[in-house]
Design a protein around this motif. Structure first.
Motif, PDB file in Angstrom:
ATOM      1  N   LEU A 213       0.829  -1.206   0.000  1.00 15.86           N
ATOM      2  CA  LEU A 213       0.000   0.000   0.000  1.00 15.86           C
ATOM      3  C   LEU A 213       0.866   1.260   0.000  1.00 15.86           C
ATOM      4  CD1 LEU A 213      -2.834  -0.953   2.530  1.00 15.86           C
ATOM      5  CD2 LEU A 213      -2.974  -0.867   0.037  1.00 15.86           C
ATOM      6  N   TYR A 214       1.946   1.253   0.805  1.00 14.63           N
ATOM      7  CA  TYR A 214       2.853   2.397   0.829  1.00 14.63           C
ATOM      8  C   TYR A 214       3.362   2.720  -0.577  1.00 14.63           C
ATOM      9  CZ  TYR A 214       3.373   2.277   5.974  1.00 14.63           C
ATOM     10  OH  TYR A 214       3.169   2.336   7.325  1.00 14.63           O
ATOM     11  N   TYR A 215       3.962   1.700  -1.210  1.00 20.18           N
ATOM     12  CA  TYR A 215       4.611   1.936  -2.505  1.00 20.18           C
ATOM     13  C   TYR A 215       3.594   2.145  -3.629  1.00 20.18           C
ATOM     14  CZ  TYR A 215       9.201   0.988  -0.585  1.00 20.18           C
ATOM     15  OH  TYR A 215      10.356   1.062   0.139  1.00 20.18           O
ATOM     16  N   LEU A 216       2.453   1.464  -3.570  1.00 22.60           N
ATOM     17  CA  LEU A 216       1.426   1.679  -4.585  1.00 22.60           C
ATOM     18  C   LEU A 216       0.931   3.117  -4.547  1.00 22.60           C
ATOM     19  CD1 LEU A 216      -0.475   0.600  -6.760  1.00 22.60           C
ATOM     20  CD2 LEU A 216      -2.047  -0.106  -4.939  1.00 22.60           C
ATOM     21  N   GLY A 217       0.610   3.595  -3.343  1.00 16.74           N
ATOM     22  CA  GLY A 217       0.150   4.979  -3.223  1.00 16.74           C
ATOM     23  C   GLY A 217       1.218   5.973  -3.634  1.00 16.74           C
ATOM     24  N   GLY A 218       2.462   5.723  -3.203  1.00 13.38           N
ATOM     25  CA  GLY A 218       3.554   6.629  -3.552  1.00 13.38           C
ATOM     26  C   GLY A 218       3.811   6.665  -5.045  1.00 13.38           C
ATOM     27  N   LEU A 219       3.796   5.498  -5.687  1.00 11.50           N
ATOM     28  CA  LEU A 219       4.063   5.453  -7.123  1.00 11.50           C
ATOM     29  C   LEU A 219       2.918   6.068  -7.930  1.00 11.50           C
ATOM     30  CD1 LEU A 219       5.710   1.928  -7.412  1.00 11.50           C
ATOM     31  CD2 LEU A 219       6.827   4.163  -7.597  1.00 11.50           C
ATOM     32  N   ILE A 220       1.694   5.941  -7.433  1.00 11.70           N
ATOM     33  CA  ILE A 220       0.575   6.611  -8.110  1.00 11.70           C
ATOM     34  C   ILE A 220       0.758   8.118  -8.061  1.00 11.70           C
ATOM     35  CG2 ILE A 220      -1.903   7.119  -7.946  1.00 11.70           C
ATOM     36  CD1 ILE A 220      -2.328   4.208  -7.097  1.00 11.70           C
ATOM     37  N   ALA A 221       1.129   8.644  -6.878  1.00 10.04           N
ATOM     38  CA  ALA A 221       1.344  10.086  -6.729  1.00 10.04           C
ATOM     39  C   ALA A 221       2.515  10.563  -7.586  1.00 10.04           C
ATOM     40  CB  ALA A 221       1.599  10.427  -5.251  1.00 10.04           C
TER      41      ALA A 221
END
Length: 349
Positions: free
Chosen positions: A45-53
């Protein structure tokens, strides 16, 4: 080796440690793992959200932002950067290391957009037909100002926050520079002819070698802390292997030499515990074997049999290695420089 709760329970069952020690050890390891990237749902979740942003402000940027003009793009970039830094500092105070690193990386990834806006605002943008959304998929010399600015910003932010994920935009930027700088030398009208393609492949290969050695130097220097070399290895080896594979030769000796280099990459990857060497080396080896099957031995019924024998031989080599690995590794490590011994000891445990 990843230590799980089941592994600790087995140690308790064999009376290696007490149940109380096992419980304390498990909770200690679980707390430590919170700051180390792993394949857990929380970290996904951390990296998915960060990469989306990050992707929203880089890969997925659309033409709508052009209507804000250069000054508007600078203002919005600075506003986003301020939010990113505030979140990074807030997460850092709460010891949420991975989200803090992602937010700091987001700030670095805003740099090329801000520089693009500044060039537009000051009337210094050299090509009206090129827009920011092409930055990540079009090779042009005019991106170099944005890349150099990102490199400086990335090094500064990484020096301030010291999060391993911050090396990712630095490594990507170095890779981009290796491609875009070539456009200052070659004739862009002939960029796809065979001689120019060969030259670009050679530049990529040599730059990849430089970047890989840089990664190894970083790996040695920070061997007792976090893994700051991962992204440098990833893009360095990718640039080297891509440049090597893109070169054309009609010589079977050259193709065999390519195969040997890929085998050496697998060995280096096994030594340094770096999967990118092994994966790309294995792909390169398969490409060479595919060439032999399709061109050199296409009419030979013995080739599949010989290849099967070689494959089984490699399996037996693996069995022999497993039996003798400790003895061979110990002897090999004794002749290595002390920093490299410490690096391998940390990786292998």
């Amino acid at each position: 080796m990843e230590v799980s709760k089941a592994t600790i329970q087995k140690a308790v069952a064999k009376n290696i440690i007490s149940e109380q020690q096992g419980s304390a050890l498990y909770h200690f390891l679980k707390e430590e793992s919170r700051h180390t990237p792993s394949f857990t749902f929380t970290h996904i979740l951390y990296y998915l959200g960060g990469l989306i942003a990050i992707g929203a402000m880089t890969l997925f940027m659309n033409l709508g932002w052009e209507q804000f003009g250069g000054a508007g793009i600078i203002f919005i970039s600075m506003l986003y950067a301020g939010v990113g830094l505030k979140l990074a500092n807030s997460f850092a105070r709460k010891r949420l290391i991975i989200p803090a690193g992602i937010c700091a990386t987001f700030v670095v990834c805003l740099t090329p957009l801000a520089i693009y806006g500044a060039q537009q605002w000051l009337g210094l943008w050299p090509d009206d037909n090129a827009v920011y959304r092409q930055f990540h998929h079009r090779i042009e010399w005019l991106w170099l100002y944005m890349e150099l600015g990102t490199l400086i910003t990335g090094i500064g932010v990484a020096w301030r926050y010291k999060y391993p994920f911050l090396v990712m935009p630095i490594a990507v930027t170095l890779w981009y520079i290796s491609m875009d700088a070539v456009m200052l030398i070659i004739d862009q009208d002939d960029m796809w002819n065979s001689h120019t393609w060969e030259f670009r492949a050679q530049v990529s290969m040599y730059f990849g070698i430089f970047m890989t050695f840089l990664a190894f130097w970083v790996d040695i220097r920070v061997r007792t802390t976090a893994d700051y070399a991962f992204w440098l290895y990833f893009f360095g080896v990718l640039a080297f292997w891509g440049g090597l594979t893109s070169q054309h030769s009609d010589s079977e000796l050259s193709k065999f030499f390519y195969f040997c280099i890929n085998l050496a990459m697998i060995g280096i990857g096994a030594l340094l515990i770096r999967k990118v060497f092994v994966v790309l080396g294995a792909i390169g080896g398969c490409l060479y074997l595919g060439h032999l099957a399709s061109n050199v031995f296409k009419d030979s019924w013995l080739f599949p049999i010989a290849l099967t024998a070689i494959g089984l031989g490699v399996v037996f080599l693996g069995i022999w290695w497993q039996k003798n690995e400790v003895k061979i590794t110990r002897k090999a490590r004794n002749i290595m420089p002390k920093p490299l011994q410490e690096l391998l000891d940390k990786k292998l445990g």
